[in-house]
Design a protein around this motif. Sequence first.
Motif, PDB file in Angstrom:
ATOM      1  N   ILE A 112      15.138   6.596  -5.064  1.00  0.00           N
ATOM      2  CA  ILE A 112      14.847   5.397  -4.294  1.00  0.00           C
ATOM      3  C   ILE A 112      13.653   5.666  -3.396  1.00  0.00           C
ATOM      4  O   ILE A 112      13.629   6.676  -2.680  1.00  0.00           O
ATOM      5  CB  ILE A 112      16.051   4.998  -3.426  1.00  0.00           C
ATOM      6  CG1 ILE A 112      17.308   4.812  -4.271  1.00  0.00           C
ATOM      7  CG2 ILE A 112      15.742   3.731  -2.613  1.00  0.00           C
ATOM      8  CD1 ILE A 112      18.595   4.745  -3.458  1.00  0.00           C
ATOM      9  N   LEU A 113      12.674   4.780  -3.430  1.00  0.00           N
ATOM     10  CA  LEU A 113      11.633   4.772  -2.406  1.00  0.00           C
ATOM     11  C   LEU A 113      12.041   3.712  -1.398  1.00  0.00           C
ATOM     12  O   LEU A 113      12.008   2.519  -1.681  1.00  0.00           O
ATOM     13  CB  LEU A 113      10.263   4.449  -2.997  1.00  0.00           C
ATOM     14  CG  LEU A 113       9.109   4.332  -1.980  1.00  0.00           C
ATOM     15  CD1 LEU A 113       8.947   5.614  -1.170  1.00  0.00           C
ATOM     16  CD2 LEU A 113       7.803   3.967  -2.674  1.00  0.00           C
TER      17      LEU A 113
ATOM     18  N   ALA B   1       0.814  -1.215   0.000  1.00  0.00           N
ATOM     19  CA  ALA B   1       0.000   0.000   0.000  1.00  0.00           C
ATOM     20  C   ALA B   1       0.846   1.263   0.000  1.00  0.00           C
ATOM     21  O   ALA B   1       0.466   2.277  -0.599  1.00  0.00           O
ATOM     22  CB  ALA B   1      -0.927  -0.009   1.222  1.00  0.00           C
ATOM     23  N   ARG B   2       1.993   1.221   0.634  1.00  0.00           N
ATOM     24  CA  ARG B   2       2.829   2.427   0.702  1.00  0.00           C
ATOM     25  C   ARG B   2       3.605   2.646  -0.601  1.00  0.00           C
ATOM     26  O   ARG B   2       3.942   3.779  -0.933  1.00  0.00           O
ATOM     27  CB  ARG B   2       3.754   2.350   1.911  1.00  0.00           C
ATOM     28  CG  ARG B   2       2.929   2.158   3.188  1.00  0.00           C
ATOM     29  CD  ARG B   2       3.758   2.169   4.419  1.00  0.00           C
ATOM     30  NE  ARG B   2       4.083   3.531   4.809  1.00  0.00           N
ATOM     31  CZ  ARG B   2       5.131   3.866   5.536  1.00  0.00           C
ATOM     32  NH1 ARG B   2       5.988   2.926   5.911  1.00  0.00           N
ATOM     33  NH2 ARG B   2       5.347   5.109   5.872  1.00  0.00           N
TER      34      ARG B   2
ATOM     35  N   HIS C  46      12.120  12.685   4.078  1.00  0.00           N
ATOM     36  CA  HIS C  46      11.256  11.805   4.868  1.00  0.00           C
ATOM     37  C   HIS C  46       9.811  12.072   4.459  1.00  0.00           C
ATOM     38  O   HIS C  46       9.319  13.189   4.578  1.00  0.00           O
ATOM     39  CB  HIS C  46      11.451  12.059   6.359  1.00  0.00           C
ATOM     40  CG  HIS C  46      10.669  11.139   7.233  1.00  0.00           C
ATOM     41  ND1 HIS C  46       9.419  11.456   7.712  1.00  0.00           N
ATOM     42  CD2 HIS C  46      10.941   9.889   7.695  1.00  0.00           C
ATOM     43  CE1 HIS C  46       8.963  10.457   8.450  1.00  0.00           C
ATOM     44  NE2 HIS C  46       9.857   9.498   8.455  1.00  0.00           N
ATOM     45  N   LEU C  47       9.131  11.047   3.970  1.00  0.00           N
ATOM     46  CA  LEU C  47       7.788  11.220   3.428  1.00  0.00           C
ATOM     47  C   LEU C  47       6.692  10.989   4.465  1.00  0.00           C
ATOM     48  O   LEU C  47       5.681  11.697   4.465  1.00  0.00           O
ATOM     49  CB  LEU C  47       7.573  10.261   2.249  1.00  0.00           C
ATOM     50  CG  LEU C  47       8.497  10.449   1.038  1.00  0.00           C
ATOM     51  CD1 LEU C  47       8.256   9.332   0.022  1.00  0.00           C
ATOM     52  CD2 LEU C  47       8.289  11.812   0.400  1.00  0.00           C
ATOM     53  N   GLU C  48       6.876   9.984   5.334  1.00  0.00           N
ATOM     54  CA  GLU C  48       5.783   9.616   6.220  1.00  0.00           C
ATOM     55  C   GLU C  48       6.269   8.641   7.276  1.00  0.00           C
ATOM     56  O   GLU C  48       7.200   7.864   7.051  1.00  0.00           O
ATOM     57  CB  GLU C  48       4.658   8.944   5.413  1.00  0.00           C
ATOM     58  CG  GLU C  48       3.426   8.574   6.214  1.00  0.00           C
ATOM     59  CD  GLU C  48       2.465   7.687   5.428  1.00  0.00           C
ATOM     60  OE1 GLU C  48       1.248   7.800   5.665  1.00  0.00           O
ATOM     61  OE2 GLU C  48       2.934   6.877   4.600  1.00  0.00           O
TER      62      GLU C  48
ATOM     63  N   HIS D 102       8.713   3.927   8.319  1.00  0.00           N
ATOM     64  CA  HIS D 102       9.110   5.180   7.686  1.00  0.00           C
ATOM     65  C   HIS D 102       9.204   5.006   6.173  1.00  0.00           C
ATOM     66  O   HIS D 102       9.635   3.953   5.689  1.00  0.00           O
ATOM     67  CB  HIS D 102      10.464   5.654   8.212  1.00  0.00           C
ATOM     68  CG  HIS D 102      10.517   5.840   9.690  1.00  0.00           C
ATOM     69  ND1 HIS D 102      10.025   6.960  10.314  1.00  0.00           N
ATOM     70  CD2 HIS D 102      10.994   5.034  10.679  1.00  0.00           C
ATOM     71  CE1 HIS D 102      10.209   6.857  11.620  1.00  0.00           C
ATOM     72  NE2 HIS D 102      10.789   5.691  11.869  1.00  0.00           N
ATOM     73  N   ALA D 103       8.818   6.026   5.445  1.00  0.00           N
ATOM     74  CA  ALA D 103       8.989   6.066   3.992  1.00  0.00           C
ATOM     75  C   ALA D 103       9.902   7.245   3.656  1.00  0.00           C
ATOM     76  O   ALA D 103       9.712   8.358   4.163  1.00  0.00           O
ATOM     77  CB  ALA D 103       7.652   6.222   3.281  1.00  0.00           C
ATOM     78  N   TYR D 104      10.908   6.985   2.801  1.00  0.00           N
ATOM     79  CA  TYR D 104      11.869   8.011   2.403  1.00  0.00           C
ATOM     80  C   TYR D 104      11.963   8.073   0.882  1.00  0.00           C
ATOM     81  O   TYR D 104      11.900   7.042   0.197  1.00  0.00           O
ATOM     82  CB  TYR D 104      13.269   7.696   2.934  1.00  0.00           C
ATOM     83  CG  TYR D 104      13.399   7.588   4.433  1.00  0.00           C
ATOM     84  CD1 TYR D 104      13.730   8.694   5.208  1.00  0.00           C
ATOM     85  CD2 TYR D 104      13.216   6.361   5.078  1.00  0.00           C
ATOM     86  CE1 TYR D 104      13.867   8.590   6.592  1.00  0.00           C
ATOM     87  CE2 TYR D 104      13.346   6.247   6.448  1.00  0.00           C
ATOM     88  CZ  TYR D 104      13.677   7.361   7.200  1.00  0.00           C
ATOM     89  OH  TYR D 104      13.818   7.247   8.557  1.00  0.00           O
ATOM     90  N   ARG D 105      12.149   9.271   0.393  1.00  0.00           N
ATOM     91  CA  ARG D 105      12.555   9.474  -1.013  1.00  0.00           C
ATOM     92  C   ARG D 105      14.017   9.888  -0.988  1.00  0.00           C
ATOM     93  O   ARG D 105      14.383  10.884  -0.352  1.00  0.00           O
ATOM     94  CB  ARG D 105      11.712  10.567  -1.664  1.00  0.00           C
ATOM     95  CG  ARG D 105      12.122  10.890  -3.107  1.00  0.00           C
ATOM     96  CD  ARG D 105      11.183  11.912  -3.712  1.00  0.00           C
ATOM     97  NE  ARG D 105      11.567  12.277  -5.072  1.00  0.00           N
ATOM     98  CZ  ARG D 105      12.210  13.396  -5.399  1.00  0.00           C
ATOM     99  NH1 ARG D 105      12.528  14.277  -4.456  1.00  0.00           N
ATOM    100  NH2 ARG D 105      12.524  13.649  -6.656  1.00  0.00           N
ATOM    101  N   ILE D 106      14.837   9.096  -1.663  1.00  0.00           N
ATOM    102  CA  ILE D 106      16.279   9.308  -1.664  1.00  0.00           C
ATOM    103  C   ILE D 106      16.730   9.461  -3.107  1.00  0.00           C
ATOM    104  O   ILE D 106      16.433   8.610  -3.952  1.00  0.00           O
ATOM    105  CB  ILE D 106      17.000   8.117  -1.009  1.00  0.00           C
ATOM    106  CG1 ILE D 106      16.523   7.952   0.454  1.00  0.00           C
ATOM    107  CG2 ILE D 106      18.498   8.281  -1.069  1.00  0.00           C
ATOM    108  CD1 ILE D 106      17.039   6.699   1.133  1.00  0.00           C
ATOM    109  N   VAL D 107      17.439  10.537  -3.411  1.00  0.00           N
ATOM    110  CA  VAL D 107      17.891  10.813  -4.784  1.00  0.00           C
ATOM    111  C   VAL D 107      19.415  10.843  -4.812  1.00  0.00           C
ATOM    112  O   VAL D 107      20.050  11.615  -4.076  1.00  0.00           O
ATOM    113  CB  VAL D 107      17.335  12.137  -5.309  1.00  0.00           C
ATOM    114  CG1 VAL D 107      17.805  12.373  -6.756  1.00  0.00           C
ATOM    115  CG2 VAL D 107      15.812  12.151  -5.232  1.00  0.00           C
TER     116      VAL D 107
END
Length: 219
Positions: A151-152, A24-25, A187-189, A211-216
């Motif tokens: 990266i998610l 779901a995430r 940090h997304l959520e 935790h959900a992260y967006r990493i570039v």
Amino acid sequence: MEASFWLERWRANQIGFHQSEFNARLIQHWPALGIPAGAQVFVPLCGKSRDLIWLAQAGHRVVGVELAPLAVAAFFENEGAPSTSRQCGELVLHEGAGIEIYCGDFFALTADHLDHPAGVFDRGALVALPPPMRKRYVAHLMDILPRGASILLLALEYDARRVGGPPFSVAGAEVEALYGDRCAIEHLETVTDGDVPPHIRQAGIDAFSDHAYRIVKER
């Protein structure tokens, strides 16, 4: 943690980490990465995850890597997808349903096995590894990804002083230490997850912080 540990888990069907539905995430946060349709997406330590199917349905060219031959065979069997295989250096490439999965050691995978992936989905790779291997994993991931790849990362956090993994607790400070010198991190959520494995619940821990992260990758 030796490869034999995970091969035995698959042989004994001790795979509580596997999700039978799309994550779901992933569905919630993937659009934030802005990965265009047609771009290659990489899923490390993918197991037999159905998230490969979701990413393919989103229009991406999907490639995974997985240690256990049983997991790779189960993925294509469960999806009812005929597949072909061929040797690619130290790895075996399986192809079917528009999805590629390299079977073998993640650390044997090179940039030449990939086609400049624009995105990565890491739900179960980083948290599957003990601390020394996490450093090696991230270093190798950075070596094989092109600049600009997003990266998610889904990571979980709990009191690791009371019990160990897998899945292992990975705090935000460690994510920063692992990725911060080469990547931008957002940090997304954070959500509370009560789906705790029995060995961790027995230590008195009845929920994770997910935790959900967006990493570039910037360099």
